[in-house]
Scaffold this motif. Structure first.
Motif, PDB file in Angstrom:
ATOM      1  N   VAL A 137      17.198  -9.263  89.938  1.00 57.37           N
ATOM      2  CA  VAL A 137      17.604  -8.086  90.703  1.00 57.37           C
ATOM      3  C   VAL A 137      16.701  -6.892  90.377  1.00 57.37           C
ATOM      4  O   VAL A 137      16.264  -6.156  91.272  1.00 57.37           O
ATOM      5  CB  VAL A 137      19.078  -7.740  90.409  1.00 57.37           C
ATOM      6  CG1 VAL A 137      19.468  -6.434  91.075  1.00 57.37           C
ATOM      7  CG2 VAL A 137      19.987  -8.885  90.865  1.00 57.37           C
ATOM      8  N   GLU A 171      14.483  -4.152  92.587  1.00 59.22           N
ATOM      9  CA  GLU A 171      14.810  -2.731  92.454  1.00 59.22           C
ATOM     10  C   GLU A 171      13.543  -1.917  92.136  1.00 59.22           C
ATOM     11  O   GLU A 171      13.343  -0.839  92.698  1.00 59.22           O
ATOM     12  CB  GLU A 171      15.856  -2.557  91.341  1.00 59.22           C
ATOM     13  CG  GLU A 171      16.372  -1.136  91.224  1.00 59.22           C
ATOM     14  CD  GLU A 171      17.551  -1.034  90.265  1.00 59.22           C
ATOM     15  OE1 GLU A 171      17.914  -2.054  89.641  1.00 59.22           O
ATOM     16  OE2 GLU A 171      18.100   0.074  90.138  1.00 59.22           O
ATOM     17  N   ALA A 203      11.619  -1.501  95.274  1.00 56.27           N
ATOM     18  CA  ALA A 203      12.291  -0.592  96.210  1.00 56.27           C
ATOM     19  C   ALA A 203      12.114   0.863  95.773  1.00 56.27           C
ATOM     20  O   ALA A 203      11.919   1.752  96.598  1.00 56.27           O
ATOM     21  CB  ALA A 203      13.772  -0.945  96.327  1.00 56.27           C
ATOM     22  N   ALA A 219       8.907   2.395  96.805  1.00 52.98           N
ATOM     23  CA  ALA A 219       8.654   2.377  98.250  1.00 52.98           C
ATOM     24  C   ALA A 219       8.185   3.705  98.838  1.00 52.98           C
ATOM     25  O   ALA A 219       7.381   3.689  99.777  1.00 52.98           O
ATOM     26  CB  ALA A 219       9.887   1.878  98.999  1.00 52.98           C
ATOM     27  N   ILE A 268       8.014  -6.960  98.667  1.00 53.34           N
ATOM     28  CA  ILE A 268       9.331  -7.556  98.406  1.00 53.34           C
ATOM     29  C   ILE A 268       9.459  -8.895  99.132  1.00 53.34           C
ATOM     30  O   ILE A 268       9.954  -9.876  98.576  1.00 53.34           O
ATOM     31  CB  ILE A 268      10.447  -6.576  98.825  1.00 53.34           C
ATOM     32  CG1 ILE A 268      10.455  -5.370  97.876  1.00 53.34           C
ATOM     33  CG2 ILE A 268      11.809  -7.269  98.842  1.00 53.34           C
ATOM     34  CD1 ILE A 268      11.291  -4.195  98.347  1.00 53.34           C
ATOM     35  N   ALA A 301      14.065   0.096 102.493  1.00 54.17           N
ATOM     36  CA  ALA A 301      13.822   0.254 101.051  1.00 54.17           C
ATOM     37  C   ALA A 301      15.045   0.841 100.364  1.00 54.17           C
ATOM     38  O   ALA A 301      15.428   0.421  99.268  1.00 54.17           O
ATOM     39  CB  ALA A 301      12.597   1.142 100.827  1.00 54.17           C
ATOM     40  N   ILE A 361      17.659  -1.830  99.971  1.00 50.23           N
ATOM     41  CA  ILE A 361      17.335  -2.741  98.865  1.00 50.23           C
ATOM     42  C   ILE A 361      17.656  -2.077  97.526  1.00 50.23           C
ATOM     43  O   ILE A 361      18.220  -2.700  96.623  1.00 50.23           O
ATOM     44  CB  ILE A 361      15.842  -3.154  98.947  1.00 50.23           C
ATOM     45  CG1 ILE A 361      15.641  -4.061 100.166  1.00 50.23           C
ATOM     46  CG2 ILE A 361      15.398  -3.855  97.667  1.00 50.23           C
ATOM     47  CD1 ILE A 361      14.190  -4.293 100.552  1.00 50.23           C
ATOM     48  N   GLU A 362      17.330  -0.807  97.422  1.00 41.18           N
ATOM     49  CA  GLU A 362      17.596  -0.087  96.171  1.00 41.18           C
ATOM     50  C   GLU A 362      19.102  -0.018  95.895  1.00 41.18           C
ATOM     51  O   GLU A 362      19.550  -0.254  94.760  1.00 41.18           O
ATOM     52  CB  GLU A 362      17.004   1.324  96.256  1.00 41.18           C
ATOM     53  CG  GLU A 362      17.048   2.061  94.929  1.00 41.18           C
ATOM     54  CD  GLU A 362      16.602   3.513  95.056  1.00 41.18           C
ATOM     55  OE1 GLU A 362      15.722   3.806  95.883  1.00 41.18           O
ATOM     56  OE2 GLU A 362      17.158   4.358  94.324  1.00 41.18           O
ATOM     57  N   ALA A 370      20.410  -3.495  94.912  1.00 35.73           N
ATOM     58  CA  ALA A 370      19.976  -3.851  93.557  1.00 35.73           C
ATOM     59  C   ALA A 370      20.785  -3.078  92.514  1.00 35.73           C
ATOM     60  O   ALA A 370      21.246  -3.644  91.522  1.00 35.73           O
ATOM     61  CB  ALA A 370      18.484  -3.592  93.396  1.00 35.73           C
TER      62      ALA A 370
END
Lengths: 292, 292
Positions: A115, A119, A122, A125, A136, B133, B136-137, B140
């Motif tokens: 995970v 992270e 992200a 990003a 990703i 993004a 996803i953050e 996570a």
């Protein structure tokens, strides 16, 4: 800053963030234990080398990518070492995570590191959201099903194995990820870099087979003879030691020819050549396995 | 198309892609087995409801987010059921994944589903890379360490537990993810939605405690009495059945008040109220546990 410093700093930052309080202390410790001391950090080093060859115009993205890739690799080692897989007591010269922390925390450490890898990407990003999303996607493709390292491990539960798919997934996948992610972090196309990653992965598979056959447990820092034990295909069994060494050098020669046109092409070729020397220590070049 | 059809279609597409050949057949089957038949799909339904309340201007992103969230939830169930955790033989009325496929494939199925969740979001990124993004953050953060469901499970290995951090990580985390991801998929701010997710998560924790105390294994489709067995904190032990029901309804009342201003605010409040009815079946309202 050298490549290994960049990698260590990025990993250290990610692990520290994962340990922020309140957090369960043992799992927090297990995360740190899993990633330190690092192994050779071969995959993230390759990633940053490719990024450098492509101009490395977004080093923050490249560092995040290198960190994420190594976290995935570490997570895979923790899960592969579990009693229901390799049942390994030692890893990198110290007790494996499940031996040090117990199975529940080893499973959770692996999960958390997977995970954390995504992270980290992200969070980077804002540097370039489209590149980050592509990073990703590549990392996920080379980690999960149907073609990533999870699939590679999954093949070991099959009675009929597609050997090529098995090796590509089990070993080459993260080398392909390293090459493609390095290129994408620096704004280059991913597809052109797949072949190089595949070939380097194939060479490492043969090198791993050689180590498994020639080293003792103390030198290797993990159990040896695992391929024979688990009935896995092995290049040394198939070709003998010298045949396997010759195969590996052929593959790396092909790898060098496959490097895509990029500003740092010549330098990258030198790095791959140097790696070939590291992979075949002088003493191996006269070695045999018993009965050969 | 209804919300549940959107969720099922997104999950079906993701699993099919993960099963593309060549892939190890048993692991491919285990992925499908893990996500079907679905449970109540509460988290992705909440996510799509929040997205709808926020205008749902990028349904492709919302569907990807709903799918990713449910994949993470399913992965967590597979790993939590393993012998070294809950050692559960049944889940959703059929053998748990490790009972049906063995431990190695259960671990790998969980790992693969975690990875797939992030892959699904990355593939949807071209819709809006910055939103993707952020999705996803959030996912996570609410899955890993230090505050996600991995951390929640990690607290169960500690001798001294921060009970609030434990419940927030173990149960509330994915409800917070549902609310925040629904909002972000539709272009709204994440922060404003954390409180709603926290409160719904708290209510579900109490509902789960009630189910664990009042239902038998056949009705629940998984082992009961697990909290007592594992010495975990439980609202029914603390407040009694009727006290726990009252607490849950209070929490959901607070949840409704915390819904941020958005186009579909009133409709979302109705949905949460309806959920409160589902969570407290009529027969519970006169129920007691033995000795109460």
């Amino acid at each position: 800053m050298g490549l290994s410093d960049r990698i260590d700093r990025a990993i250290g930052t990610a692990i520290s963030r994962g340990q922020a309080r309140p957090s369960p202390g043992k799992l927090a410790s297990a995360l740190h234990y899993t990633v330190t001391p690092g192994g050779a950090r071969i995959r993230p080093t390759l990633l940053l080398s490719v990024a450098a060859a492509c101009g490395d115009d977004r080093p923050v993205l490249a560092d995040a990518a290198a960190c994420a890739l190594e976290l995935i690799h570490c997570a895979s080692l923790v899960h592969d070492d579990l009693p229901c897989f390799d049942d390994a007591d030692i890893r990198r010269g110290k007790p494996s995570v499940h031996r040090a922390f117990g199975e529940p925390l080893a499973i959770l450490a692996g999960d958390s590191l997977i995970v954390m890898a995504f992270e980290v990407l992200a969070r980077a990003a804002p540097e370039d959201p489209l590149r980050a999303a592509k990073l990703i996607e590549i990392l996920a493709t080379r980690t999960g099903m149907p073609g990533g390292i999870c699939a590679g491990q999954g093949w070991e539960s099959e009675t009929e194995v597609d050997v090529r798919a098995y090796h590509r997934a089990k070993t080459a996948a993260l080398f392909v990820a390293a090459c493609q992610m390095g290129a994408v972090a620096a704004g280059h196309d991913a597809d052109a870099w797949e072949d190089l990653g595949d070939r380097i992965g194939e060479a490492f598979q043969v090198a791993d087979d050689l180590r498994d056959a020639l080293y003792d447990e103390e030198t290797l820092g993990k159990p040896v003879g695992q391929d024979d034990l688990h009935g896995r295909p092995n290049a040394v069994t198939e070709l003998g030691v010298q045949g396997a060494i010759a195969r590996m050098r052929d593959i790396l020669g092909g790898a060098i020819s496959s490097i895509p046109k990029c500003p740092g092409e010549a330098h990258l070729a030198k790095l791959v050549t140097a790696q070939a020397e590291v992979l075949t220590p002088l003493k191996w070049r006269a070695a045999q396995v018993p009965g050969e």
